[in-house]
Design an enzyme around this catalytic site. Structure first.
Site, PDB file in Angstrom:
ATOM      1  N   CYS A 103       0.826  -1.203   0.000  1.00 31.96           N
ATOM      2  CA  CYS A 103       0.000   0.000   0.000  1.00 31.96           C
ATOM      3  C   CYS A 103       0.854   1.245   0.000  1.00 31.96           C
ATOM      4  O   CYS A 103       1.609   1.477   0.936  1.00 31.96           O
ATOM      5  CB  CYS A 103      -0.919   0.006   1.210  1.00 31.96           C
ATOM      6  SG  CYS A 103      -1.984   1.466   1.263  1.00 31.96           S
ATOM      7  N   GLY A 104       0.728   2.048  -1.048  1.00 34.44           N
ATOM      8  CA  GLY A 104       1.506   3.270  -1.137  1.00 34.44           C
ATOM      9  C   GLY A 104       0.821   4.469  -0.538  1.00 34.44           C
ATOM     10  O   GLY A 104       1.412   5.540  -0.457  1.00 34.44           O
TER      11      GLY A 104
END
Length: 255
Positions: A103-104
């Site tokens: 997850c960025g």
């Protein structure tokens, strides 16, 4: 080090077989932003290697730096700490969470500013068809472990310009962007970005900020990714497999 050899036990119906295998390495990188002193900005879970490019691309996508001209130097201290010394400090606050490899954008507000791309790049569909095979052939660590994503940058003729692998797709894209910053290659308005999985908000937003007019993925895009691409005048391509793909925005670039 991207790959680690481990011992394991393989189960085959009624057989137990002792053996060895190779797995992708995932470790935390402590990213510090420094001016007069250093402060940890984020702890990024990533595959070690190309940490300088990853750090620069990540800080660029976060709005901490506006370009390589904002950076005095990058110092790697040990294997898992990177200091980025800057000329100025932005108002962007340090993250108080670990940025995991899947997850960025976890833990932060979903805010973005659209930059309208002016590129007039046009690419023949046959070039687009050729890209996945080139990507796969050059995924050296994936071909050993099966456990890494990749992002690759191509020119309009389909020539591979650069490729990076990581446990996180967004990390691989950050490495691409960081490399472009080092080469003063932003905006990359004559290039194509291909990622080895789905196209989410974080991937497309990073590509837009780097000025890349065609962004493609092996899998599906999300609704927000399509919306962003449409607004930014980016050509977004999904399900690029074999001799087919879907265009979700700005079809005029594909001939």
């Amino acid at each position: 080090m991207q790959i680690k050899k481990i011992n394991l036990e393989r189960i085959r119906e009624e057989e137990n077989i002792e053996g060895e295998d190779y797995i992708a390495v995932e470790e935390p990188m402590h990213l510090k932003v420094c001016k007069d002193s250093c402060e940890t900005f984020a702890v990024v879970m990533r595959t070690p290697g190309n940490d300088k490019e990853l750090s620069l691309g990540f800080l660029y996508s976060e709005g901490v730096i506006n370009g390589i001209e904002d950076v005095k130097k990058v110092v790697e201290r040990g294997s898992n700490t990177v200091e980025v010394w800057v000329n100025r400090l932005s108002g962007v606050k340090a993250r108080d969470i670990i940025v995991n490899s899947s997850c960025g954008v976890c833990g932060r507000a979903l805010l973005y500013t659209i930059s309208i791309l002016k590129s007039n790049l046009k690419v023949h569909r046959k070039v687009i068809f050729s890209l996945p095979e080139i990507l796969r052939e050059n995924q050296n660590a994936f071909n050993v472990t099966g456990g890494l994503h990749a992002a690759a940058l191509f020119n309009s003729s389909g020539k591979l310009l650069k490729i990076y692998e990581d446990v996180g797709r967004h990390n691989a894209v950050d490495k691409i962007v960081g490399s472009l910053l080092l080469e003063k290659g932003v905006p990359a308005d004559e290039c194509i970005l291909l990622v080895s999985g789905r196209l989410g908000y974080e991937i497309v937003s990073k590509g837009i900020k780097a000025g890349i007019p065609i962004i493609a993925g092996i899998s599906a895009p999300t609704s927000l990714a399509v919306q962003m691409a449409e607004e930014a005048r980016v050509t977004l391509i999904g399900f690029l497999r074999g001799d087919s793909f879907n265009i979700y925005s700005h079809t005029e670039r594909i001939i």
